[in-house]
Enzyme design. Sequence first.
Site, PDB file in Angstrom:
ATOM      1  N   CYS A  21      86.471   8.203  10.205  1.00 19.22           N
ATOM      2  CA  CYS A  21      87.503   8.535   9.221  1.00 19.22           C
ATOM      3  C   CYS A  21      87.152   9.855   8.548  1.00 19.22           C
ATOM      4  O   CYS A  21      88.014  10.540   8.014  1.00 19.22           O
ATOM      5  CB  CYS A  21      87.674   7.416   8.211  1.00 19.22           C
ATOM      6  SG  CYS A  21      86.182   7.053   7.324  1.00 19.22           S
TER       7      CYS A  21
HETATM    8  C1  UN1 Z   1      84.179   5.680   8.589  1.00 17.98           C
HETATM    9  O1  UN1 Z   1      84.436   6.419   9.530  1.00 17.98           O
HETATM   10  O2  UN1 Z   1      84.947   4.712   8.301  1.00 17.98           O
HETATM   11  O3  UN1 Z   1      80.147   9.556   6.425  1.00 17.98           O
HETATM   12  C2  UN1 Z   1      82.952   5.759   7.759  1.00 17.98           C
HETATM   13  C3  UN1 Z   1      80.160   9.106   7.562  1.00 17.98           C
HETATM   14  C4  UN1 Z   1      79.668   7.712   7.806  1.00 17.98           C
HETATM   15  C5  UN1 Z   1      80.701   6.709   7.463  1.00 17.98           C
HETATM   16  C6  UN1 Z   1      82.055   6.924   8.048  1.00 17.98           C
HETATM   17  N1  UN1 Z   1      78.444   7.506   7.071  1.00 17.98           N
HETATM   18  O4  UN1 Z   1      80.580   9.728   8.491  1.00 17.98           O
END
Ligand code: UN1
Length: 521
Positions: A289
């Site tokens: 995300c």
């Molecule tokens: C996600 O993609 O839902 O900061 C979380 C990051 C990871 C978490 C991503 N520690 O990319």
Amino acid sequence: MSITDTRTVGSIVGGQAREDGQRVESRNPANLEEVVCEAVLGGAGTFVDACRAARAAQREWAAVPAPVRGNAIKEIGRLVEENKETLARLVTREIGKPHPESLGEVQEIVDTCDFFVSEGRRLYGMTVPSEMPDKQLFTFRNPVGVAAIVTAGNFPVAVPSWYIVPALLCGNAVVWKPAEYAPGLSDALARLFIAGGLPDGVLNVVQCDGPTAFEGLEQALEERLVDKVGFTGSSPVGARIGELCGRHVQSPCLELGGKNPLVVMPDADLDLAVEGSLFSGFGTAGQRCTSLGTAIVHRSLHDEFVGRLSRAVEEAPIGDPFADVLYGPMIHERFQERFLGWLGLIEGHHSVSGSSATGRITSDNPRAGFVGDPDAGLFCHPTIVDGVRAEDAIYATETFGPIIGVAEFDDLDEALALANGHGYGLSAAIYTNDPKSVFRFRSGVSAGMLSVNNSTSGAEAHLPFGGNGRSGNGSRQSGVWVLDQFTRWQAMNWDYAGKLQKAQMDVAELSGDPGFRLDRS
Ligand code: UN1
């Protein structure tokens, strides 16, 4: 028995395995021939049963002193650490994350446990002075009750732990609906948690698909079996969950999509910006995300940036996630199909660089230097779309996969408008050494998380994680901030004056002439 010895995986309700329901196979996305496990998917009734089991177990769990609940979290962290390599290998096998990233994902659970072990000895409330004598005010954190947690497959164990660990520590019981395409992982994690000393019913796992969970959640909310919903996933589904919870006067914890900008200022260290873009855009095949959506590059550096990034992408090894690669396969067929659909957004649109081919990597649509057999799994070419403008569909669409856009700007206000204009607000990065740019960007960007001279992804496990706008409803996970998701403040006043004292009315006056009267005559 190893935590990964799970040929058939079912739901866990009130400590009992449920093995009735539709059977589906979970396959290794880098080698579709390999069945990782078989999962039995439950129905909406299984979800509701799990909520009932959680409701029945919650009060007793909440009565366990918080430092003792912390001891269970300590044990869970230790078990996860001892099984780090095994669990990480399963992450790579079941969802195709490159092995070092999988180890990082498991470490994130350990870090989360470490943080919350000592929170069990804090969970501070306050003592607050009263406006009246012989009276004292206090605040307490109370558990919310039953938390229903619905998580995605791209971080199949780390992100669930961000919810489950603090929820349990705070005295809640949990119903966890993991991603149905990572059942081996959710089962392994649940077994580690339960082995850490959780009583039956405190953590329940429902293996089912999204629509089934939604139906179960609707019913469970109707029956007042759920007090808090946590959801990590797409913005449209998050909006539906928000609507459903709103009908029951609840505010869920929503962690949704992103279209994360990375701004390259004219004074940026270009090598660093290119390296950061490569990792942000293509790490986990762009299926975070927090993945980079659009690199927003100052016009003076644009051509050089695109040239260097394209070369870096061309040269990067892609393929077998157990080898030393930039990225491996797409997590699941569903992710690949969706990604191939989004590629339609760029057809005939702008110059496409970074790779001579787009779409699926196969022996008919090959990639030079591919590591392994591309036909065995779900591999996609990396794509860079240059010349992205605010009016383009790709500018405002989260394209979960190995694709990034590049846009140009002339001044910081323009960069900020591009960084915010799509309405997402999860993560953002700026590459510059000028403090004025850093702080103007910080206060102007809508993102909940911001990196300076580092990638858009890679948040540490004890800073607030979450977004705004289309990325979430402002709720935050991790660190002390998530405690507000899983506890409710209770205010208490204790009057020992032996007579009724009325707030605001019986407030003692200072004796004598206050001397501050403003005479208007
Ligand atoms: C996600 O993609 O839902 O900061 C979380 C990051 C990871 C978490 C991503 N520690 O990319």
